[in-house]
Design a protein around this motif. Structure first.
Motif, mmCIF file in Angstrom:
data_model
loop_
_atom_site.group_PDB
_atom_site.id
_atom_site.type_symbol
_atom_site.label_atom_id
_atom_site.label_comp_id
_atom_site.label_asym_id
_atom_site.label_seq_id
_atom_site.Cartn_x
_atom_site.Cartn_y
_atom_site.Cartn_z
ATOM 1 N N HIS A 1 10.748 41.926 33.834
ATOM 2 C CA HIS A 1 11.010 43.120 34.342
ATOM 3 C C HIS A 1 9.448 43.587 34.985
ATOM 4 C CE1 HIS A 1 12.822 46.865 35.045
ATOM 5 N NE2 HIS A 1 11.983 47.369 34.425
ATOM 6 N N ARG A 2 9.420 43.613 36.344
ATOM 7 C CA ARG A 2 8.719 44.365 37.051
ATOM 8 C C ARG A 2 9.105 46.260 37.784
ATOM 9 N NH1 ARG A 2 9.684 42.394 42.901
ATOM 10 N NH2 ARG A 2 11.444 41.059 42.712
ATOM 11 N N ALA A 3 8.290 46.670 38.461
ATOM 12 C CA ALA A 3 8.979 47.877 39.207
ATOM 13 C C ALA A 3 8.331 47.686 40.755
ATOM 14 C CB ALA A 3 7.497 48.854 38.316
ATOM 15 N N ALA A 4 9.246 48.951 40.839
ATOM 16 C CA ALA A 4 9.091 49.041 42.981
ATOM 17 C C ALA A 4 8.212 49.108 43.398
ATOM 18 C CB ALA A 4 9.960 49.130 43.249
ATOM 19 N N ARG A 5 7.213 50.019 42.712
ATOM 20 C CA ARG A 5 5.342 50.470 42.499
ATOM 21 C C ARG A 5 4.658 50.707 41.391
ATOM 22 N NH1 ARG A 5 6.171 55.452 41.651
ATOM 23 N NH2 ARG A 5 7.958 57.095 42.050
ATOM 24 N N PRO A 6 3.500 51.219 41.935
ATOM 25 C CA PRO A 6 2.702 51.831 40.575
ATOM 26 C C PRO A 6 3.137 52.950 40.375
ATOM 27 C CG PRO A 6 1.495 50.598 42.795
ATOM 28 C CD PRO A 6 2.690 50.799 42.902
ATOM 29 N N LEU A 7 3.233 53.596 39.171
ATOM 30 C CA LEU A 7 3.756 54.665 38.024
ATOM 31 C C LEU A 7 2.592 55.339 39.292
ATOM 32 C CD1 LEU A 7 3.631 54.404 34.979
ATOM 33 C CD2 LEU A 7 5.194 54.766 36.116
ATOM 34 N N GLY A 8 2.748 57.149 39.522
ATOM 35 C CA GLY A 8 1.978 57.805 40.543
ATOM 36 C C GLY A 8 0.957 58.662 39.020
ATOM 37 N N GLU A 9 0.280 59.559 39.913
ATOM 38 C CA GLU A 9 -0.267 60.003 39.158
ATOM 39 C C GLU A 9 0.117 60.941 37.717
ATOM 40 O OE1 GLU A 9 -4.656 62.996 38.948
ATOM 41 O OE2 GLU A 9 -3.469 62.404 40.407
ATOM 42 N N GLY A 10 0.117 60.800 36.245
ATOM 43 C CA GLY A 10 0.985 61.685 35.920
ATOM 44 C C GLY A 10 2.178 61.699 35.606
ATOM 45 N N GLU A 11 2.875 60.813 35.942
ATOM 46 C CA GLU A 11 3.987 59.730 35.910
ATOM 47 C C GLU A 11 4.391 58.894 34.666
ATOM 48 O OE1 GLU A 11 7.834 58.312 39.492
ATOM 49 O OE2 GLU A 11 4.844 57.394 39.681
ATOM 50 N N ILE A 12 6.050 59.312 34.407
ATOM 51 C CA ILE A 12 6.338 58.389 33.636
ATOM 52 C C ILE A 12 8.104 57.938 33.503
ATOM 53 C CG2 ILE A 12 7.547 58.848 30.929
ATOM 54 C CD1 ILE A 12 5.775 61.504 30.056
ATOM 55 N N PRO A 13 7.693 56.721 33.350
ATOM 56 C CA PRO A 13 8.871 55.792 33.959
ATOM 57 C C PRO A 13 10.150 56.697 33.299
ATOM 58 C CG PRO A 13 7.106 53.979 32.935
ATOM 59 C CD PRO A 13 6.575 55.335 32.776
ATOM 60 N N ALA A 14 11.236 57.111 33.597
ATOM 61 C CA ALA A 14 11.814 57.845 32.594
ATOM 62 C C ALA A 14 13.163 56.538 31.914
ATOM 63 C CB ALA A 14 12.858 58.315 34.027
ATOM 64 N N LEU A 15 13.523 55.228 33.168
ATOM 65 C CA LEU A 15 14.047 54.490 32.351
ATOM 66 C C LEU A 15 13.568 53.498 31.177
ATOM 67 C CD1 LEU A 15 16.487 53.570 34.763
ATOM 68 C CD2 LEU A 15 16.090 55.084 33.140
ATOM 69 N N ASP A 16 11.747 53.688 31.373
ATOM 70 C CA ASP A 16 10.919 52.647 30.204
ATOM 71 C C ASP A 16 11.764 51.867 29.320
ATOM 72 O OD1 ASP A 16 8.343 51.639 30.275
ATOM 73 O OD2 ASP A 16 8.312 52.221 28.343
ATOM 74 N N ALA A 17 12.665 53.350 28.031
ATOM 75 C CA ALA A 17 12.662 52.781 27.475
ATOM 76 C C ALA A 17 14.260 51.863 26.987
ATOM 77 C CB ALA A 17 13.730 54.288 26.191
ATOM 78 N N SER A 18 14.866 51.555 28.438
ATOM 79 C CA SER A 18 15.923 50.654 28.782
ATOM 80 C C SER A 18 14.954 49.457 29.569
ATOM 81 C CB SER A 18 16.739 51.292 29.457
ATOM 82 O OG SER A 18 15.957 51.249 31.373
ATOM 83 N N ALA A 19 13.484 49.171 29.632
ATOM 84 C CA ALA A 19 13.477 47.750 30.990
ATOM 85 C C ALA A 19 13.202 46.592 29.204
ATOM 86 C CB ALA A 19 12.281 48.341 31.106
#
Length: 315
Positions: A112-130
């Protein structure tokens, strides 16, 4: 994983039922996992390709009943390969259970890999599904194939829903296993930073240039007349983008306000997915300099039509 909104183009509404192995084409069988829900339709579709010495595509969630049932259905046959389209927990974890039972290698998408790094203070909304535990025995890249008696499966890179998403072309059946990239029952969730709208649209364009007669998706029934259907999906996304830009021009500045305006009557359970879809469009529009925002483009940023942006330093 899908948005499931009622504006989705639908050419084949047939919804498969879970719990049994059905022959859906001469060389294709399908068993649906028991993970029915608003994002998964009647459940994840696991496909068996060939007879005797077979490939299994998307074993689904780590659900004992589904995998035990599949193994019972395939008693007397040999699983030669386990292929995975992408690393969401409704598609890939079952591959490890199936490998442990059969010894077959796991092939297909990479970790699994994301499209981009997380922004400041950003939480990956679909992290639980990865599914971050996924490690294939062999990662397939564009054009690489796996073969067995009477079947060939060729990897087609289709990033967007996830950045490691693959489809698998099956030339002997004039078919394509489209994972969650193209589904007949619903549009696909594209949610930054996990996914990316630009990559998703480019992958749709890529599939429009292909000629398969039918798609077998990760959820729901088959996609008949896929060239026409993919054109409809691309048009649907363009209309959604136009609606978002219209709401920005009308003065809506936040994702929540845009969702309320353009997704009227939406099932409340799907508001989060709708917000992520709007955010994906906004992120793409910012990258194309058609929309601007105060600070980096994030889910809770304030957005403006670029040509009409005012000084926001005091906002």
């Amino acid at each position: 994983m899908a948005e499931s909104d009622d504006t989705t183009p639908a050419l084949n509404p047939a919804m498969p039922e879970p719990g049994r192995l059905d022959a859906v084409a001469p060389l294709i069988r399908r068993r649906v996992a028991g993970n029915r829900g608003p994002f998964t339709a009647t459940g994840t579709c696991t496909y068996v390709v060939g007879h005797g010495r077979v490939a299994v595509i998307d074993p689904g969630p780590d659900e004992a009943a589904h995998l035990d049932g599949l193994l019972a259905d395939l008693s007397g046959e040999t699983v030669e390969a386990i292929l995975v389209t992408h690393t969401h927990k409704d598609h890939s974890p079952g591959a490890r259970r199936l490998k442990a039972a059969t010894g077959a290698p796991i092939l297909g998408c990479g970790p699994h890999r994301a499209a981009r790094p997380l922004g400041e203070g950003e939480i990956p909304a679909l992290d639980a599904s990865a599914d971050r535990e996924h490690r294939p025995d062999r990662e397939l890249r564009e054009g690489e194939s796996v073969t067995g008696p009477g079947w060939t499966l060729t990897a087609i890179e289709t990033p967007g829903h996830t950045m490691n998403h693959l489809a698998f072309a099956f030339p002997e059946a004039d078919a394509l296993f489209s994972g969650d990239h193209v589904m007949a029952w619903s549009t696909t969730v594209v949610a930054p930073p996990d996914g990316q709208m630009r990559a998703y649209m480019e992958s749709l364009d890529k599939l429009r240039g292909r000629g398969e007669a039918v798609y077998w998706p990760g959820h729901g029934g088959p996609v008949r007349e896929p060239a026409r259907f993919v054109r409809g999906l691309a048009g649907h996304r363009r209309q959604r983008e136009a609606g978002i830009r219209a709401r920005l021009a009308a003065g809506d500045e936040h994702v929540a306000a845009i969702v309320a305006a353009v997704y009227q009557g939406l099932d409340p359970r799907l508001r989060g997915a709708a917000a992520l879809s709007v955010f994906a469009h906004l992120e793409d529009l910012v990258s194309r300099r058609l929309v601007d925002c105060k600070g980096p483009p994030l889910l809770h940023s304030r957005y403006f039509v670029a040509s009409a942006r005012l000084d926001t330093s005091s906002r």
